[in-house]
Enzyme design. Structure first.
Site, short mmCIF file in Angstrom:
data_model
loop_
_atom_site.label_atom_id
_atom_site.label_comp_id
_atom_site.label_asym_id
_atom_site.label_seq_id
_atom_site.Cartn_x
_atom_site.Cartn_y
_atom_site.Cartn_z
N HIS A 75 0.86 -1.05 -0.05
CA HIS A 75 -0.02 -0.09 -0.13
C HIS A 75 0.83 1.21 -0.16
O HIS A 75 2.00 1.32 0.39
CB HIS A 75 -0.85 0.11 1.27
CG HIS A 75 -2.11 -0.97 1.04
ND1 HIS A 75 -2.91 -1.22 2.14
CD2 HIS A 75 -2.48 -1.87 0.15
CE1 HIS A 75 -4.07 -2.11 1.71
NE2 HIS A 75 -3.39 -2.51 0.50
N GLU A 77 0.83 4.07 1.84
CA GLU A 77 1.25 4.41 3.07
C GLU A 77 2.64 3.51 3.57
O GLU A 77 3.63 4.09 3.87
CB GLU A 77 0.32 4.16 4.30
CG GLU A 77 -0.85 4.91 3.91
CD GLU A 77 -2.15 4.06 3.11
OE1 GLU A 77 -3.21 4.30 3.59
OE2 GLU A 77 -1.53 3.38 2.35
#
Length: 160
Positions: A75, A77
């Site tokens: 992901h 992040e």
């Protein structure tokens, strides 16, 4: 007289996150993240995609079926945290297009990020997002939706 109608810091950093998302090869969901110091210095960026060395052509992009992208995709992040290459993220903020999942929330907390600014919370009713919010709240990590009147930013490559 100074120029008026310039973008805020929040709009600027979210714009960087959205620009990073344009690097994602995911045909369905493009998410970007931008981590910023307390002094408004960009520390790192990331987007959702496969780990370095894992070919975008050899792994599945499917969302359903026998083999999906989910076990493989990193992901935005987590990519931004990993792309910081050991820089201290303590006290920083992360700008992200989509509210972080529970796995990313763990990494955000552990890395020392103190605020999450997001645009979309379309999975708010899922167990993963509920867990994410619970952990962020318990760890003292603030999170807020970016409220802006801007609906789009245009980049012009025809600079003269």
């Amino acid at each position: 007289m100074k120029r008026e109608n310039y973008i805020s810091w929040d709009e600027y950093f979210m714009g960087v996150a959205l620009l990073a998302a344009q690097r994602s090869k995911d045909p369905n969901t493009q998410v970007g993240a931008c981590i910023v110091s307390a002094n408004n210095i960009i520390l790192s960026t990331g987007y959702n995609g496969f780990p370095a060395g894992c070919s975008d052509d050899e792994y599945p992009w499917d969302r359903e079926g026998d083999e999906t992208k989910y076990p493989y995709v990193v992901h935005a992040e987590l990519n931004a945290i990993l792309n910081a290459n050991g820089k201290s993220l303590i006290g920083s903020k992360i700008y992200v297009a989509l509210f972080p999942c529970n796995e990313c929330a763990k990494a955000i907390i552990q890395s020392g990020v103190k605020e999450v600014i997001y645009l979309s919370d379309k999975y708010a009713d899922t167990d993963a997002t509920k867990a994410s919010k619970r952990m962020l709240y318990s760890a003292g990590v603030k999170f807020r939706h970016l409220d802006t009147d801007i609906s789009e930013l245009t980049l012009n490559f025809n600079v003269k």
